[in-house]
Scaffold this motif. Structure first.
Motif, mmCIF file in Angstrom:
data_model
loop_
_atom_site.group_PDB
_atom_site.id
_atom_site.type_symbol
_atom_site.label_atom_id
_atom_site.label_comp_id
_atom_site.label_asym_id
_atom_site.label_seq_id
_atom_site.Cartn_x
_atom_site.Cartn_y
_atom_site.Cartn_z
ATOM 1 N N LYS A 128 -1.272 35.514 37.999
ATOM 2 C CA LYS A 128 -0.829 34.547 39.006
ATOM 3 C C LYS A 128 -0.166 35.264 40.199
ATOM 4 N N VAL A 129 0.647 36.272 39.921
ATOM 5 C CA VAL A 129 1.290 37.007 41.021
ATOM 6 C C VAL A 129 0.225 37.669 41.898
ATOM 7 N N GLY A 130 -0.740 38.334 41.258
ATOM 8 C CA GLY A 130 -1.794 38.993 42.021
ATOM 9 C C GLY A 130 -2.673 38.016 42.766
ATOM 10 N N LEU A 131 -2.956 36.866 42.140
ATOM 11 C CA LEU A 131 -3.772 35.845 42.787
ATOM 12 C C LEU A 131 -3.074 35.300 44.031
ATOM 13 N N ASN A 132 -1.772 35.060 43.916
ATOM 14 C CA ASN A 132 -1.008 34.577 45.069
ATOM 15 C C ASN A 132 -1.049 35.584 46.221
ATOM 16 N N TRP B 193 8.109 37.396 44.730
ATOM 17 C CA TRP B 193 6.813 36.870 44.305
ATOM 18 C C TRP B 193 6.768 36.743 42.781
ATOM 19 N N LEU B 194 7.351 37.719 42.101
ATOM 20 C CA LEU B 194 7.402 37.679 40.647
ATOM 21 C C LEU B 194 8.319 36.566 40.154
ATOM 22 N N ALA B 195 9.492 36.443 40.744
ATOM 23 C CA ALA B 195 10.471 35.454 40.290
ATOM 24 C C ALA B 195 9.921 34.040 40.386
ATOM 25 N N ALA B 196 9.143 33.758 41.433
ATOM 26 C CA ALA B 196 8.595 32.415 41.617
ATOM 27 C C ALA B 196 7.666 32.033 40.475
ATOM 28 N N TYR C 8 13.401 34.551 33.106
ATOM 29 C CA TYR C 8 14.277 35.078 34.148
ATOM 30 C C TYR C 8 13.911 36.530 34.434
ATOM 31 N N VAL C 9 14.209 36.968 35.656
ATOM 32 C CA VAL C 9 13.942 38.338 36.074
ATOM 33 C C VAL C 9 15.191 39.177 35.870
#
Length: 263
Positions: free
Chosen positions: A241-245, A148-151, A159-160
């Motif tokens: 954005k990660v949390g919203l997704n 989810w983070l990488a996206a 980059y992660v």
């Protein structure tokens, strides 16, 4: 094999009692309010302590005022944006520096059952070095939250990476961990190892100097003439954005095979 050695030791412990508070804010979900995403950042630091060069105030600018401001701005974004489908809890905990006592208390007395807690998103110690090319994950590989983070990181052109100093055990030393022990997948990440303006080698040297000379010392101060907060803004946007997704999804991120927390 058994070593032909015996050892004995003793330790004297003292206990100090005090009263302190976790500070919480909740945005209720529009369609699945019983499911929750939790953001964590600790507001406590060491207070007044042993003077260093005549300074006895342990300000905690990077550890952890940086993360509290990160969380507050994410909360502002959620409040100003469309209502999330799942609830979002902003949990600023106390007594992290005393052994994760505030987050440990919440994990034992949660507002939402742990089996309704989708994920925890935590951060701790954000350095004021401007924007970063990386997003470094402490505990990389533990759960599907890495994906989810990488996206979202890719959309920022980042980059992660995994924590370059796993021997410090930071996955087991920050406020997500009491929820992790209850089985809640957690993401503990930030820009860390490659600041755009310094490059990887110099950034790693700055990090090394921070841990040696600034961490848990009165010198952890905010200097507006030199601090570059654009990386803090960058991370706040990313983890919003990660949390919203997650909040608008029906998915439940899983622990990866091989994680000691999967069971």
């Amino acid at each position: 094999f058994v070593l032909p050695v015996k050892a004995s030791a003793s330790i004297k412990s003292t206990f100090n009692r005090g009263t302190s508070k976790n500070v919480c804010g909740l945005i209720k979900g529009s369609s699945r309010p019983g499911e929750v995403i939790v953001y964590t950042a600790h507001w406590d630091h060491l207070g007044v302590g042993t003077p260093v060069n005549g300074d006895s105030i342990y300000n905690g600018a990077t550890d952890n005022a940086s993360a509290v401001s990160w969380m507050l701005e994410i909360a502002r974004a959620f409040k100003n944006g469309p209502p999330p489908e799942r609830s979002v809890l902003f949990l600023s905990v106390t007594a992290e520096e005393s052994g994760l006592l505030g987050s440990g208390y919440y994990a034992e007395n949660p507002f939402f059952p742990v089996n309704k807690t989708v994920a925890c998103i935590n951060t701790d110690v954000i350095l004021f070095l401007g924007k970063f090319r990386d997003v470094t994950v402490t505990g990389y590989g533990q759960s599907e939250l890495d994906n989810w983070l990488a996206a979202e990181a890719e959309k920022q052109g980042r980059y992660v990476a995994s924590d370059p100093n796993p021997e410090n055990g930071m996955y087991f030393r920050s406020d997500h961990f009491p929820l992790v022990k209850k089985g809640v997948p957690a993401l503990f990440a930030k820009g860390y190892i490659e600041a755009e303006k310094f490059g990887r080698e110099q950034t790693l040297q700055i990090i090394s100097d921070y841990w040696a000379k600034t961490y848990h010392k009165p010198s952890d101060e905010y200097h507006p003439e030199t601090a570059d907060l654009s990386g803090l803004v960058q991370d706040a946007e990313l983890f919003y954005k990660v949390g919203l997704n997650l909040a608008n999804s029906t998915d439940w991120p899983e622990w990866n095979d091989g994680s000691e927390f999967k069971s």
